[in-house]
Design a protein around this motif. Structure first.
Motif, PDB file in Angstrom:
ATOM      1  N   GLU A  60      16.509   1.078   0.204  1.00 23.41           N
ATOM      2  CA  GLU A  60      17.001   2.450   0.118  1.00 23.41           C
ATOM      3  C   GLU A  60      15.984   3.376   0.764  1.00 23.41           C
ATOM      4  O   GLU A  60      14.793   3.072   0.840  1.00 23.41           O
ATOM      5  N   GLY A  61      16.479   4.502   1.260  1.00 21.96           N
ATOM      6  CA  GLY A  61      15.588   5.469   1.877  1.00 21.96           C
ATOM      7  C   GLY A  61      14.640   6.092   0.872  1.00 21.96           C
ATOM      8  O   GLY A  61      14.878   6.079  -0.342  1.00 21.96           O
ATOM      9  N   ARG A  62      13.550   6.627   1.371  1.00 18.93           N
ATOM     10  CA  ARG A  62      12.547   7.259   0.513  1.00 18.93           C
ATOM     11  C   ARG A  62      13.171   8.430  -0.234  1.00 18.93           C
ATOM     12  O   ARG A  62      14.028   9.137   0.282  1.00 18.93           O
ATOM     13  N   ARG A  63      12.679   8.653  -1.466  1.00 21.80           N
ATOM     14  CA  ARG A  63      13.164   9.769  -2.268  1.00 21.80           C
ATOM     15  C   ARG A  63      12.138  10.896  -2.353  1.00 21.80           C
ATOM     16  O   ARG A  63      12.454  11.979  -2.856  1.00 21.80           O
ATOM     17  N   ASP A  64      10.903  10.642  -1.867  1.00 23.06           N
ATOM     18  CA  ASP A  64       9.851  11.632  -2.045  1.00 23.06           C
ATOM     19  C   ASP A  64       9.668  12.540  -0.830  1.00 23.06           C
ATOM     20  O   ASP A  64       9.342  13.716  -0.970  1.00 23.06           O
ATOM     21  N   ARG A  65       9.876  11.988   0.369  1.00 25.23           N
ATOM     22  CA  ARG A  65       9.597  12.760   1.576  1.00 25.23           C
ATOM     23  C   ARG A  65      10.240  12.080   2.768  1.00 25.23           C
ATOM     24  O   ARG A  65      10.797  10.978   2.657  1.00 25.23           O
ATOM     25  N   LEU A  66      10.143  12.719   3.930  1.00 20.72           N
ATOM     26  CA  LEU A  66      10.632  12.140   5.170  1.00 20.72           C
ATOM     27  C   LEU A  66       9.620  11.140   5.704  1.00 20.72           C
ATOM     28  O   LEU A  66       8.415  11.404   5.707  1.00 20.72           O
ATOM     29  N   GLY A  67      10.088   9.987   6.137  1.00 16.72           N
ATOM     30  CA  GLY A  67       9.223   8.982   6.736  1.00 16.72           C
ATOM     31  C   GLY A  67       9.765   8.558   8.084  1.00 16.72           C
ATOM     32  O   GLY A  67      10.978   8.427   8.271  1.00 16.72           O
ATOM     33  N   VAL A  68       8.854   8.357   9.046  1.00 18.06           N
ATOM     34  CA  VAL A  68       9.245   7.963  10.393  1.00 18.06           C
ATOM     35  C   VAL A  68       8.418   6.757  10.814  1.00 18.06           C
ATOM     36  O   VAL A  68       7.205   6.744  10.622  1.00 18.06           O
ATOM     37  N   THR A  69       9.071   5.749  11.368  1.00 19.85           N
ATOM     38  CA  THR A  69       8.382   4.577  11.910  1.00 19.85           C
ATOM     39  C   THR A  69       8.820   4.397  13.355  1.00 19.85           C
ATOM     40  O   THR A  69       9.997   4.181  13.625  1.00 19.85           O
ATOM     41  N   ALA A  70       7.866   4.513  14.261  1.00 20.68           N
ATOM     42  CA  ALA A  70       8.142   4.295  15.679  1.00 20.68           C
ATOM     43  C   ALA A  70       7.539   2.960  16.072  1.00 20.68           C
ATOM     44  O   ALA A  70       6.382   2.687  15.761  1.00 20.68           O
ATOM     45  N   THR A  71       8.303   2.119  16.759  1.00 19.88           N
ATOM     46  CA  THR A  71       7.885   0.753  17.055  1.00 19.88           C
ATOM     47  C   THR A  71       8.014   0.471  18.541  1.00 19.88           C
ATOM     48  O   THR A  71       9.055   0.724  19.134  1.00 19.88           O
ATOM     49  N   VAL A  72       6.930  -0.037  19.110  1.00 25.18           N
ATOM     50  CA  VAL A  72       6.976  -0.641  20.429  1.00 25.18           C
ATOM     51  C   VAL A  72       6.360  -2.010  20.253  1.00 25.18           C
ATOM     52  O   VAL A  72       5.142  -2.150  20.231  1.00 25.18           O
ATOM     53  N   GLY A  73       7.203  -3.012  20.049  1.00 24.57           N
ATOM     54  CA  GLY A  73       6.718  -4.346  19.747  1.00 24.57           C
ATOM     55  C   GLY A  73       6.685  -5.217  20.985  1.00 24.57           C
ATOM     56  O   GLY A  73       6.847  -4.758  22.110  1.00 24.57           O
ATOM     57  N   GLY A  74       6.495  -6.511  20.753  1.00 29.97           N
ATOM     58  CA  GLY A  74       6.406  -7.432  21.867  1.00 29.97           C
ATOM     59  C   GLY A  74       7.706  -7.622  22.604  1.00 29.97           C
ATOM     60  O   GLY A  74       7.715  -8.026  23.767  1.00 29.97           O
ATOM     61  N   THR A  75       8.852  -7.322  21.946  1.00 28.17           N
ATOM     62  CA  THR A  75      10.150  -7.568  22.583  1.00 28.17           C
ATOM     63  C   THR A  75      11.114  -6.400  22.449  1.00 28.17           C
ATOM     64  O   THR A  75      12.220  -6.483  22.973  1.00 28.17           O
ATOM     65  N   GLU A  76      10.743  -5.336  21.736  1.00 33.83           N
ATOM     66  CA  GLU A  76      11.709  -4.269  21.506  1.00 33.83           C
ATOM     67  C   GLU A  76      10.998  -2.955  21.241  1.00 33.83           C
ATOM     68  O   GLU A  76       9.818  -2.911  20.896  1.00 33.83           O
ATOM     69  N   VAL A  77      11.747  -1.873  21.421  1.00 37.40           N
ATOM     70  CA  VAL A  77      11.296  -0.550  21.051  1.00 37.40           C
ATOM     71  C   VAL A  77      12.275  -0.021  20.013  1.00 37.40           C
ATOM     72  O   VAL A  77      13.489  -0.241  20.113  1.00 37.40           O
ATOM     73  N   GLY A  78      11.770   0.629  18.964  1.00 36.99           N
ATOM     74  CA  GLY A  78      12.654   1.066  17.894  1.00 36.99           C
ATOM     75  C   GLY A  78      12.156   2.317  17.208  1.00 36.99           C
ATOM     76  O   GLY A  78      10.997   2.721  17.339  1.00 36.99           O
ATOM     77  N   LEU A  79      13.071   2.918  16.472  1.00 36.52           N
ATOM     78  CA  LEU A  79      12.766   4.116  15.696  1.00 36.52           C
ATOM     79  C   LEU A  79      13.497   4.020  14.365  1.00 36.52           C
ATOM     80  O   LEU A  79      14.690   3.708  14.333  1.00 36.52           O
ATOM     81  N   ALA A  80      12.777   4.251  13.271  1.00 42.00           N
ATOM     82  CA  ALA A  80      13.382   4.261  11.937  1.00 42.00           C
ATOM     83  C   ALA A  80      12.998   5.548  11.234  1.00 42.00           C
ATOM     84  O   ALA A  80      11.831   5.971  11.278  1.00 42.00           O
ATOM     85  N   VAL A  81      13.992   6.172  10.615  1.00 42.64           N
ATOM     86  CA  VAL A  81      13.786   7.421   9.883  1.00 42.64           C
ATOM     87  C   VAL A  81      14.403   7.267   8.510  1.00 42.64           C
ATOM     88  O   VAL A  81      15.501   6.715   8.372  1.00 42.64           O
ATOM     89  N   GLU A  82      13.722   7.742   7.484  1.00 45.78           N
ATOM     90  CA  GLU A  82      14.254   7.682   6.126  1.00 45.78           C
ATOM     91  C   GLU A  82      13.755   8.883   5.344  1.00 45.78           C
ATOM     92  O   GLU A  82      12.751   9.501   5.691  1.00 45.78           O
TER      93      GLU A  82
END
Length: 819
Positions: A254-276
């Motif tokens: 489940e998404g965070r209940r306390d605050r906004l969180g952002v995860t930006a990923t540039v991995g070995g095979t993919e680029v991604g963005l997660a927000v909760e």
């Protein structure tokens, strides 16, 4: 039939300069951005373990510092700020057993999210304190249930954030090619599995999936967003239907209940963005999107195929009030499968380029789950819609300058609308679940395909549209006696649809399941179960219309399987479980392809479509074996899994004789070991050993004929020798090493993840044109025909047999920065 203008539509991609690509491939940086000040936090939700209902005003106590707090009216809590270190958290609620969760590591400027499940306390007990149970216990699925938590999902060496590869380390799972995610469970075919995400069925879990089966190139589920996975290879609950080999229940965080969180990923095979983050006081959201650049790695390694994928996942959870909650879910993917035309100067590359089609796919599932809690149970209402599009195209030697070169042109769309309603009654040691479901299934298919079979040339050229409805009724009762020393579960399910008369009567498809558990001690139990299951044939099979009519309509019926399982479980004092299970599966009416006169159970583990041919239901099958499994949750820094599977998988051939199936891997060994040495170092290793899979040799004389090869571009199997040969044993080792650097306000994690450390290759036999090299060392098409003066129908190509080996060492360096 006039062919329509066909184009692959998913062609958008990013043109990244080569020096940037090389930088990304070698560093694989991952940035985690957290807008938070002060120390670390522990947050989460307290639930009733049986009903899943939130427990408001539960007491939380951190034992090391003697402080804590309470969960709110929706069961959520937040404790902190805390100094970095390990903590033990005690949770308690009126009418429930206390529980202590050990070894919670809290980082600076970070929030650790956990879910706490409290069991109802026995009436005669005044106060009981228990340690958190490391393994899930579910009354209605007492046998063949495996559970993976966050640690095992995210730290699996070599999985590359792919949950399907993580699942392949479990007992009873056979794998085919190293670059595919086929899930072959206890000798069953790849199309016999069903997948649920937060109670919503998702027909597709892999990118570039084989239509009609389950395997593909890479998982569409973001492993970093998963909380846990339940894997059932038997004892499916009655509310999970249309599966013969396995059911998977994935649960998103489940998404965070306390605050906004952002995860930006540039991995070995993919680029991604997660927000909760939170949405007001009663809701939270989670969103992630990914795009691969795996194709650049494969291009650097001179692979002939370049898969490109994009996916998104979104979840919103709303706690409407104390008795009502709503979950909204969406997941989708857009994929391309391209050919690397820059290679082709070796025999394997040229063979793959001449056989693999261009392909593009897209799929989505959107749905909602509403739960209403009562004093004695809860109602569950689930609604969803899924869509899938698959397109493919292939020209002879990839030359599209002439229409006569067209070998394959395929475009299909499948849709499903599903509704399910359930009520679950909970009363002391009794659990009852009843419900009903309805599905609206439709598909449209535009097919042109030229092939050459053992019976001669065949051209499929048709357009087909089908639509029908499927419905189900189900119920299950689970009961325990003598303080849970004996537990019994019994369930019934009836399925039917209006595709034809043979499947229209639900009384003809009544499936039952019965399982018994006897506890020898609080940690040791014996289990046994028997069940039968029904599954709808693939939509491609139901829609096949090459004669102008639905060719399989008169004979189509539900596939059936019987399961018999018995086993032993021991939960050790060391946060681990040891289990042994013996199983037997039988298939009384399996699909037989009339095109090749072989059981369909041998097919479905390659790219393309599965089931688009005339069939009957005269084949039979069986699978039986033994599984030994040891699973270690985190204990003194160690975690891991060790399993051994001994099994046989057999299906009848056209002479009604049992022969080994294409998935008959007699011996499978999986070892996953991880060690957290201290706050600075962590390492893990994954080793998989699998005995040789059977294969059918080629009819080289027939394959070499020019009219045959010019259509197929590959050899024709000699099905009179079905699966009489075997490939080599396969051994793969993956390795991951992490180094942590902890600073005052941020943490740096440098890691090395190596897939296929020994560069082991999947070796499969292939017939290819015996091309020679010219003076410049390039392959040439000259002098390929043995008898050029003979009529075209009698001309033969010069062929040779080679090992079509696919596999390479893939290292990924990464940096994770958290602040």
């Amino acid at each position: 039939m006039k062919r329509k203008n066909f184009a692959l539509v998913n062609q958008t991609f990013i043109n990244i300069p080569k020096w940037i690509c090389c930088l990304l491939l070698t560093t694989g940086m991952v940035g985690t951005i957290q807008a938070q000040n002060g120390g670390g936090y522990v947050a989460g939700k307290v639930l009733d373990a049986e009903s899943g209902r939130s427990l408001p005003f539960a007491n939380l106590l951190l034992l090391e510092i003697g402080t804590g707090g309470y969960s709110d009216s929706s069961g959520y809590f937040l404790l902190g700020p805390l100094k970095e270190g390990n903590y033990s958290l005690e949770a308690s609620s009126i009418g429930h057993e206390k529980q202590v969760i050990d070894k919670l590591f809290i980082k600076k400027r970070d929030t650790l999210f956990i879910t706490i499940n409290l069991f109802a306390a026995a009436k005669e007990l005044q106060s009981v304190v228990v340690r958190a149970a490391p393994f899930k216990k579910v009354m209605e699925t007492p046998v063949s249930l495996r559970n993976l938590g966050t640690t095992e999902i995210q730290r699996n060496p070599g999985s590359d954030n792919d949950i399907s590869k993580v699942i392949q380390t479990l007992p009873g799972v056979t794998t085919t090619a190293s670059f595919r995610n086929d899930l072959i469970i206890r000798g069953g075919a790849p199309n016999e599995n069903r997948f649920f995400l937060d109670d919503i069925e998702i027909p597709v879990i892999n990118h570039l999936v084989t239509q009609g089966a389950s395997g593909g190139a890479f998982s569409i589920l973001n492993a970093n967003q998963l909380r846990e996975v339940d894997y059932l290879s038997a004892s499916f609950p009655a509310n999970r239907g249309n599966a013969l080999s396995s059911v998977f229940n994935f649960t998103l965080q489940e998404g965070r209940r306390d605050r906004l969180g952002v995860t930006a990923t540039v991995g070995g095979t993919e680029v991604g963005l997660a927000v909760e983050g939170p949405i007001g006081d009663k809701a939270s959201f989670l969103f992630s999107a990914r795009r691969s650049y795996r194709q650049y790695i494969l291009q650097l390694l001179d692979f002939a195929f370049l898969p490109i994928y994009n996916d998104v996942t979104a979840k919103v959870h709303v706690q409407l009030d104390e008795k009502n909650e709503l979950t909204l879910l969406g997941i989708g993917a857009i994929d391309d499968f391209r050919l690397n035309q820059k290679v082709g100067n070796n025999e394997i590359q040229r063979y793959l380029l001449e056989n693999l089609p261009l392909s593009d796919q897209s799929n989505y599932t959107v749905g909602a789950v509403f739960k209403h809690y009562t004093d004695k149970g809860y109602f569950t209402f689930v609604g969803s819609r899924s869509g899938f599009r698959n397109g493919a195209e292939k020209y002879f030697q990839n030359d599209d300058s002439a229409e006569d070169n067209l070998l394959l042109q395929y475009d299909s769309r499948e849709f499903s609308n599903r509704l399910r309603a359930e009520y679950t009654l909970l009363q002391d040691d009794l659990k009852i679940n009843i419900g009903t479901g309805i599905e609206d299934l439709s598909g449209s298919y535009d097919v042109f395909n030229r092939i050459f079979t053992i019976y001669g040339p065949l051209q499929a050229d048709y357009a087909s549209n089908i639509r029908f409805q499927q419905y189900s009724l189900f119920g299950q009762i689970s009961k325990s006696w003598l303080d849970e020393k004996i537990s019994l579960t019994f369930g019934l399910r009836a399925d039917a649809n209006n595709y034809n008369e043979r499947m229209n009567n639900p009384l003809d498809q009544v499936s039952g399941r019965l399982a018994l558990t006897y506890a020898l001690s609080p940690r040791t139990s014996l289990t046994a179960g028997v069940a039968n299951y029904y599954q709808l044939p693939p939509m491609m099979t139901l829609s096949y219309r090459n004669s102008g009519e639905l060719d399989n309509r008169e004979v189509a019926e539900y596939l059936k399987s019987w399961h018999y399982v018995t086993g032993f479980k021991w939960d050790t004092p060391f946060n681990s479980r040891f289990s042994v299970e013996a199983f037997l599966k039988t298939y009384p009416n399996y699909l037989l392809s009339l095109r090749d006169s072989v059981s369909v159970a041998h097919l479905g583990a390659d790219f393309g479509v599965f089931g688009n041919y005339p069939v009957d239901f005269s084949s039979k099958g069986r699978a039986y074996g033994l599984e030994v499994f040891y699973q270690q949750r985190m204990f003194k820094g160690f975690y891991g899994m060790l399993s051994y599977t001994l099994s046989w998988s057999e299906y009848m051939d056209k002479t009604q004789v049992y022969i080994p199936s294409s998935w008959d891997a007699r011996h499978i060994v999986n070892l996953v070991v991880g060690k957290r040495f201290n706050k600075k170092w962590e390492a893990g290793i994954n080793w998989r050993l699998q005995s040789a899979l059977p294969y059918t040799p080629f009819d080289e004389e027939l394959s070499s004929l020019r009219p045959v090869w010019d259509i197929n571009n590959q050899g024709i199997r000699d099905y009179s020798l079905l699966n009489t040969e075997r490939n080599q044993w396969n051994s793969i080792i993956d390795l991951r090493i992490d180094r942590y650097y902890r600073f005052a306000d941020w943490t740096l994690n440098v890691y090395l993840d190596i897939e296929n450390l020994t560069a082991s290759a999947d070796s499969q036999q292939a017939l290819i044109l015996d091309r020679q090299k010219d003076a410049d060392g390039n392959l040439t098409d000259e002098n390929l025909i043995v008898n050029p003066d003979a009529p075209y129908e009698q001309q033969q190509y010069r062929l040779k047999s080679i090992a079509n080996a696919q596999g390479a060492l893939i290292p990924t360096f990464g940096v994770i920065i958290e602040w």
